[in-house]
Enzyme design. Structure first.
Site, PDB file in Angstrom:
ATOM      1  N   CYS A   1      41.776  44.751  38.233  1.00 17.48           N
ATOM      2  CA  CYS A   1      42.100  43.443  37.310  1.00 17.48           C
ATOM      3  C   CYS A   1      42.843  42.455  38.141  1.00 17.48           C
ATOM      4  O   CYS A   1      43.726  41.945  37.397  1.00 17.48           O
ATOM      5  CB  CYS A   1      43.003  44.219  36.063  1.00 17.48           C
ATOM      6  SG  CYS A   1      42.005  45.356  35.189  1.00 17.48           S
TER       7      CYS A   1
ATOM      8  N   VAL B   1      38.101  41.963  38.551  1.00 15.91           N
ATOM      9  CA  VAL B   1      37.367  43.175  38.683  1.00 15.91           C
ATOM     10  C   VAL B   1      37.673  44.577  38.376  1.00 15.91           C
ATOM     11  O   VAL B   1      38.961  44.694  38.219  1.00 15.91           O
ATOM     12  CB  VAL B   1      37.020  42.831  40.351  1.00 15.91           C
ATOM     13  CG1 VAL B   1      38.288  43.350  41.223  1.00 15.91           C
ATOM     14  CG2 VAL B   1      36.085  44.268  40.734  1.00 15.91           C
TER      15      VAL B   1
END
Length: 221
Positions: A168, A74
Site C-alpha cells: 500500500c 500496490v
C-alpha cells in the site's frame, strides 16, 4: 432492491477475468440490479492501483503485476487470503464512498472483536490494523454511483510475497494474518462472518447465497 443482497461464492480464481467481470457487471447494471458481494481467493498476483508508483514494487519475481482501476497503491493477493468485492449501488443506498469505506473497516473490526482481537482502522491509510500491523487491505472504484473492487483479508496464507513490495505504498509495513492472531482460522469461516456482519450493518434484509459467476458478466472463469 436496496434491501436485497446476493452473496456469490467464486472459489479460487485468476485475477484478470474477475476484474473484467466486475467492470461488465457495473457497466451493465441498472436501478433494478440487486447488489452483490463476490467472495473468493485469487491466484498469486500483485495489483497496482491508480495511485501506484513503480518504486513500491521491489522484486516481483515470478508473480505477475496487474495495473488496475481501483484506488490505492500496490498489494498482493494469493491463496489463503479472503477477497470480497462490493458490487453495490451506493447512490441507491444513499451513502458516499467514505461511508462505504467506514462500513467495510467496521465489519472487519467487529469480526475480529468476536474473536477477542482488538483491531482498528487508521485515518491516514485505509484498511484494518492490529498493533500497527496490517491485517486487511482495501481499495474501491466508484462508477455511475456504484462500487466495485473491495477488501483483502489475510487469513491463513504465505505472507512472504508482501516483502517483495512496499504494501500500500508504505516501506516496511508489517503484514499480519488471522491465523496468527487466533482470529478466524479459515477463509470459509472468515467469509461467513464478514458477509453476515456487513449485510446487517448496511441493512440488507434479504440475502441469497449463490455459487459461481452470473454467466452474463464473465468471459472466462
Amino acid at each position: 432492491m436496496s434491501s436485497k443482497l446476493i452473496i456469490r461464492h467464486l472459489g479460487r480464481q485468476p485475477y484478470e477475468p474477475v476484474w473484467t467481470a466486475m467492470q461488465n457487471f457495473t457497466d451493465n447494471r441498472d436501478e433494478h440490479t440487486t447488489d452483490e458481494l463476490w467472495v473468493l481467493e485469487h491466484d498469486p498476483v500483485f495489483t497496482q492501483g491508480q495511485a501506484g508508483k513503480e518504486e513500491h514494487i521491489l522484486a516481483p519475481g515470478d508473480i505477475p503485476i496487474v495495473k488496475v482501476d481501483r484506488g490505492g497503491q500496490v498489494t498482493y493477493h494469493g491463496p489463503g487470503q479472503l477477497v470480497v468485492y462490493f458490487l453495490l449501488d451506493i447512490r441507491r443506498k444513499k451513502m458516499g464512498v467514505r461511508q462505504l469505506v467506514n462500513a467495510i473497516e467496521d465489519t472487519i473490526v467487529a469480526m475480529m472483536a468476536d474473536y477477542g482481537v482488538e483491531a482498528a482502522a487508521r485515518p491516514d491509510a485505509p484498511g484494518v490494523y492490529v498493533n500497527g500491523s496490517k491485517l486487511c487491505s482495501l481499495g474501491l472504484r466508484i462508477r455511475k454511483g456504484c462500487s466495485f473492487h473491495g477488501l483483502a483479508l489475510n487469513v491463513d496464507m504465505d505472507l512472504s510475497p508482501f516483502l517483495r513490495i512496499n504494501p500500500c505504498g508504505y516501506a516496511g509495513m508489517q503484514m499480519v494474518q488471522c491465523k496468527d492472531l487466533n482470529g478466524p482460522p479459515s477463509v470459509n469461516e472468515a467469509a461467513q462472518q464478514v458477509t453476515q456482519i456487513f449485510a446487517k450493518l448496511l441493512g440488507y434484509e434479504h440475502t441469497t447465497e449463490e455459487t459461481g459467476f452470473a454467466k452474463d458478466y464473465v468471459q472466462a472463469s
